[in-house]
Scaffold this active site. Structure first.
Site, PDB file in Angstrom:
ATOM      1  N   HIS A  43     -10.473  -6.110  -2.197  1.00 35.11           N
ATOM      2  CA  HIS A  43     -11.554  -5.846  -1.254  1.00 35.11           C
ATOM      3  C   HIS A  43     -12.631  -5.113  -2.051  1.00 35.11           C
ATOM      4  CE1 HIS A  43      -9.095  -7.193   2.047  1.00 35.11           C
ATOM      5  NE2 HIS A  43      -8.155  -6.310   1.772  1.00 35.11           N
ATOM      6  N   GLU A  71       0.812  -1.230   0.000  1.00 35.98           N
ATOM      7  CA  GLU A  71       0.000   0.000   0.000  1.00 35.98           C
ATOM      8  C   GLU A  71       0.839   1.273   0.000  1.00 35.98           C
ATOM      9  OE1 GLU A  71      -2.742  -0.368   3.239  1.00 35.98           O
ATOM     10  OE2 GLU A  71      -3.614  -2.222   2.461  1.00 35.98           O
ATOM     11  N   GLU A  88      -6.175 -10.694  -1.174  1.00 40.01           N
ATOM     12  CA  GLU A  88      -6.961 -10.461   0.040  1.00 40.01           C
ATOM     13  C   GLU A  88      -8.453 -10.401  -0.279  1.00 40.01           C
ATOM     14  OE1 GLU A  88      -5.533  -7.167   2.389  1.00 40.01           O
ATOM     15  OE2 GLU A  88      -3.420  -7.566   1.890  1.00 40.01           O
ATOM     16  N   ASN A 135       1.962  -5.173  -3.201  1.00 39.10           N
ATOM     17  CA  ASN A 135       0.576  -5.478  -2.834  1.00 39.10           C
ATOM     18  C   ASN A 135      -0.187  -4.189  -2.534  1.00 39.10           C
ATOM     19  OD1 ASN A 135      -1.384  -7.624  -2.108  1.00 39.10           O
ATOM     20  ND2 ASN A 135      -1.243  -6.759  -0.045  1.00 39.10           N
ATOM     21  N   ASP A 188     -12.323 -10.458  -0.584  1.00 37.20           N
ATOM     22  CA  ASP A 188     -13.591 -10.597   0.142  1.00 37.20           C
ATOM     23  C   ASP A 188     -14.649  -9.767  -0.575  1.00 37.20           C
ATOM     24  OD1 ASP A 188     -12.862  -7.965   1.081  1.00 37.20           O
ATOM     25  OD2 ASP A 188     -12.006  -8.828   2.880  1.00 37.20           O
TER      26      ASP A 188
END
Length: 361
Positions: A226, A149, A255, A190, A257
């Protein structure tokens, strides 16, 4: 409360998945909590059964971040991470390590926040940090999120303490320093929202092109993913993946979801909040998971598939419940319910991996 028995529904319809990871030739992973963390796998046989059955790669949600591994300048603590690694190895799983450098205020060790030194001193301090950790885990982990990030929403580099002290140089130096120690692990950059934010994706693209020009040793890009039921579009996601593919870099969904509610949507802000996971919503979520995984399979060639990791095992354990929705209501972003029973979403991932049609039935 789910609103229906997802486990019984799956079994009755004959759509239960026997072993998810066997449907892919690349890692199918999940992030886990450890030790005293809420929803830790340690003393949870039902969670462990789901992990052992369906996933081939593990990621520690917290315990391999900076403040855990390197709490003080001359102090490193590998006890928890080593135990986590042993759990992975004992159960035939690989480990994706997360993360060597991350700006988050609660994850930057206090000694770094208070560190005094010029740019050269900062880069040297971070080199020691990266290489000490990489040395400990060299040959033991399959891959690293080297930097996490570092790019702003809306484009440009995040004005983190690392950027303030070194400019963007700390990013590529982290990759160079990690590769100097670990010759085999895949090294990822990432980030979140790079599949949807055009300006953020462009900054990433420019960074990757600069890396290539300077022979910086990066293996791939981790797209956190996300995302939401209604955003971004599958075509937008595919186009973002292709930026990495076109540069011969691996793509990892790192990651994933998909919550039912989107707190940024007009409907949510107007008070239209889904408070029950109805069968229709569960099947819509199944379709969305399938479409995302299918986009990955269709866009990323086999040699560049770094894997797909879901960020958490069961719905109640998701970071989204506490962090994004602020405990305002329940949500159901993952593949298993609170009793570790399969949801239709798990079948959606399986269908995407298998190349089956994505349906809400």
């Amino acid at each position: 409360m789910t609103g229906f028995d997802s486990g019984s529904s799956e079994k009755a319809s004959g759509t239960a998945v026997s072993r998810l990871s066997r449907l892919a030739k690349f890692p199918v992973g999940v992030s886990l909590s450890y030790g005293n963390e809420a929803f830790s796998y340690n003393n949870n046989p039902a969670q462990q059964a789901a992990i052992k059955t369906h996933f081939s790669q593990l990621t520690a949600g917290n315990i391999m971040k900076m403040s855990y591994l390197h709490p003080a300048r001359d102090t490193y603590n590998f006890t928890q991470a080593d135990d986590f690694l042993k759990f992975a190895k004992d159960n035939g799983k690989t480990l994706h390590a997360h993360t060597l450098i991350w700006h988050s205020d609660y994850q930057v060790p206090a000694f770094m926040k208070n560190y005094q030194g010029d740019k050269a001193a900062w880069l040297a301090m971070l080199k020691t940090h990266v290489q000490t950790i990489a040395t400990h885990f060299s040959g033991k982990v399959a891959s690293w999120d080297v930097v996490n990030e570092a790019i702003n929403d809306g484009g440009g580099y995040r004005n983190s303490i690392f950027y303030q002290k070194t400019g963007a140089d700390y990013i590529e130096q982290a990759f160079i320093n990690a590769r100097a120690i670990d010759k085999k692990a895949d090294l990822y950059y990432n980030d979140y929202n790079i599949e949807a934010d055009t300006a953020k994706l462009q900054t990433l693209t420019n960074m990757l092109d600069g890396f290539k020009a300077r022979s910086v040793p990066i293996s791939g890009v981790g797209f956190q993913m996300h995302i939401f039921m209604d955003y971004p579009s599958v075509s937008t996601i595919s186009a973002a993946f292709k930026r990495a593919v076109d540069r011969n870099l691996k793509v990892k969904i790192s990651e994933l979801d998909i919550p039912i509610n989107n707190p940024f949507s007009a409907q949510y802000k107007a008070g239209d909040i889904k408070r029950e996971l109805t069968p229709a919503l569960a099947l819509a979520q199944k379709k969305r998971y399938c479409e995302v995984v299918k986009a990955y399979m269709d866009t990323v060639p086999a040699k560049l598939r770094g894997g797909v990791t879901v960020w958490g095992v069961s719905d109640p354990s998701s970071w989204l419940i506490a962090d994004l929705f602020k405990n305002a209501h329940a949500d159901w972003p993952l593949l298993f319910d609170g009793g570790y029973q399969q949801k239709p979403a798990l079948r959606g991932v399986a269908d995407g991996l298998s190349g089956k049609a994505c349906t809400n039935t």
